[in-house]
Enzyme design. Sequence first.
Site, PDB file in Angstrom:
ATOM      1  N   SER A 111     -29.010 -29.136  51.797  1.00 44.07           N
ATOM      2  CA  SER A 111     -28.178 -29.341  52.982  1.00 44.07           C
ATOM      3  C   SER A 111     -26.915 -28.501  52.990  1.00 44.07           C
ATOM      4  O   SER A 111     -26.092 -28.635  53.905  1.00 44.07           O
ATOM      5  CB  SER A 111     -27.786 -30.828  53.073  1.00 44.07           C
ATOM      6  N   GLU A 119       0.797  -1.228   0.000  1.00 51.44           N
ATOM      7  CA  GLU A 119       0.000   0.000   0.000  1.00 51.44           C
ATOM      8  C   GLU A 119       0.833   1.283   0.000  1.00 51.44           C
ATOM      9  O   GLU A 119       0.451   2.269  -0.615  1.00 51.44           O
ATOM     10  CB  GLU A 119      -0.927   0.015   1.228  1.00 51.44           C
TER      11      GLU A 119
END
Length: 699
Positions: free
Chosen positions: A351, A91
């Site tokens: 429990s 680029e």
Amino acid sequence: MSRGGTRRVRIGRILAAALACIVLLPGVALWFYVESLGPLDLSVAANRSTVVLDRDGRLLRPFVTSEGRWRLPVEADDVDPRYLAMLKAYEDARFERHIGIDPLALLRAAFQFAWNGQIVSGGSTLTMQVARLLEPRDERTLKAKLRQMVRAVELERRLSKDDILRLYLTLAPYGGNLEGTRAASLSYFGREPKRLSFAEAALLVALPQSPETRRPDRDADAARKARDRVLDRARERGVINATEAEAVKAEAVPSARRAFPMLAAHAAEAAVADRPSTNTHRLAIDARLQTNLERLARERIERLDPKLSLAILVIDNASGEVRAQVGSPDYMSRERAGAIDMTQALRSPGSALKPFIYALAFENGLAHPETLLDDRPSRYGAYQPENFDLGFQGTVTARRALQLSLNVPAVELLNELGPARLLARLRQTDTAFAMPKEAAPGLAIGLGGLGITLTDLTRLYAGLARGGDMPSLVRRAGETAASLPARRIADPVAAWYIFDILRGAPPPDNALAGRIAFKTGTSYGYRDAWAVGYDRHFTIGVWIGRPDGTAVPGLVGRLAAAPILFDAYGRLGVEPEALAMPPFALQATTASLPPPLRHVRQDVPKTIASTVQAPLKIAFPLDGSRVDLGLSHRSDEHGNLALKASGGVPPLTWMVDGAPVAAASLRRETFWRPEGAGFVRLSVIDARGTTDSVLVRVE
């Protein structure tokens, strides 16, 4: 001076003035044009995805922007250097040297335009592309190009090269709602861009040129060709050699997008909701541990009922940090109601609260681990507790009673202490619990007669691991627990007694004994299965059940939740460590205890009302209830229906639609296997001929 000389001077001045106008007017026009644009708005880049990270900065879960885009924060250091080298080679080879505009690239583009009669390459630098991304324009005209050039120079004046590169990495389009290199890498490759192959790096360079036409999930062939052109350019610029380029071209491109990470989905949602204006949230969670436990949850839940959910919570005892939080095994599952965070749901603990009854009894001098308790039929007014197996052990030590999770001795101790005292202790620790409205605290709270969250229950056990000192949970990395007045669930000696007892509890089949202290719980009607375990460093809580509260026959804490607890401990990656015995802890046999501590016995009825026989009643299932046994979806694997009764005089006879289920029995519980779904009438008859019946639907 002659007339001719004067004329030549005038002509020269006119030409100079004309030349000055020719030179200056465009400059003046350009200056006015630049001024008309105003300053470049960089706020677009600030509107990025909110991300939730773990304690070490690893991504847990990202969220889309307000526009529905994936735009994740990323720095140049977060990206593979090979990608950056390919990007610049393809680029903008002179990115590090130009001032936003590359004259050579512009001349090349102008020549190609003149030769071909159309724009072949734009000559844009990375800076110019960033300008276009900050100010999107659909047209490809000379005016648009001029605007990009002006903005590029402005960017170079305002920002560093690293800042400009960061903007490109964040804003570059990759098709659909993907923006930025990080979002594209996660979506197409399923991982962060820190480590990319040559093929992956080249594809990420190629896609922003034409993101929609080159989307690999829509046109893999176009994406491959674009990637190969990048590879050719990279070869020409010496980024890779010819052999590498040809080998990489043979690799396929991804043909579909992947889902973004969604680790600790519920914790991430809660963090964002707590601070909605913050873009980056760093939690105390460990991503590796979270991944392992979520995988464990999915593996285990697949073997169980398809409507069951599962939750796991891990607390660092020293700091109070939440190291892992699995709110459900599958966040996206509708059948399991996966979006509900079951670590925050109020459920009956069964429990699992018994250790705190014993701790309070030890602390108040009512009992010692070797104190003898009577496990025999007892009645407290109309309340008659029974053990889970409906049997009795006779006289047992408190240690043995808690290890076997016997109900009757626990209720006896709670009766001596008073239920209000247990609730007051829970309130002092800022534990949230739910009780039936307008109901006075009863003995049933010790066996699950209240609602509590997995988070609070696990925190209570973490308090035991800390010698009774309750932790304040820390959910964000770098933060410390709030400075609050001391809150204790037990004194250090009582807390150590509980650890010593629970470490000796019989482990599940997949575990070794004596490694951690743990307790299980099963709520009334088999709606919830619990297991909570701890050592010196960590506390882990596990819950299994249906989010809608439907009963699941056979869902028992010891069988369903405890094996997952021990597997979760195995995935911590550290060896469990025992708690140190505190000073003044009394290690003794029953015979060597002081006489008042040797035996808690009650040789008279608990109350006057205990002489009155409680009426016969079917305790489970309830009248008008629906019980899911899996008959509708797995007729060959459905479970048995548990039938329970309270009160009355044994032996009891059970009948279904008038037909006896089994011979009369002294037990108050039996099981029946239905042949199909539908309504059934369940009845029970005791030795006096008293009956009770309910109508239920099994499915």
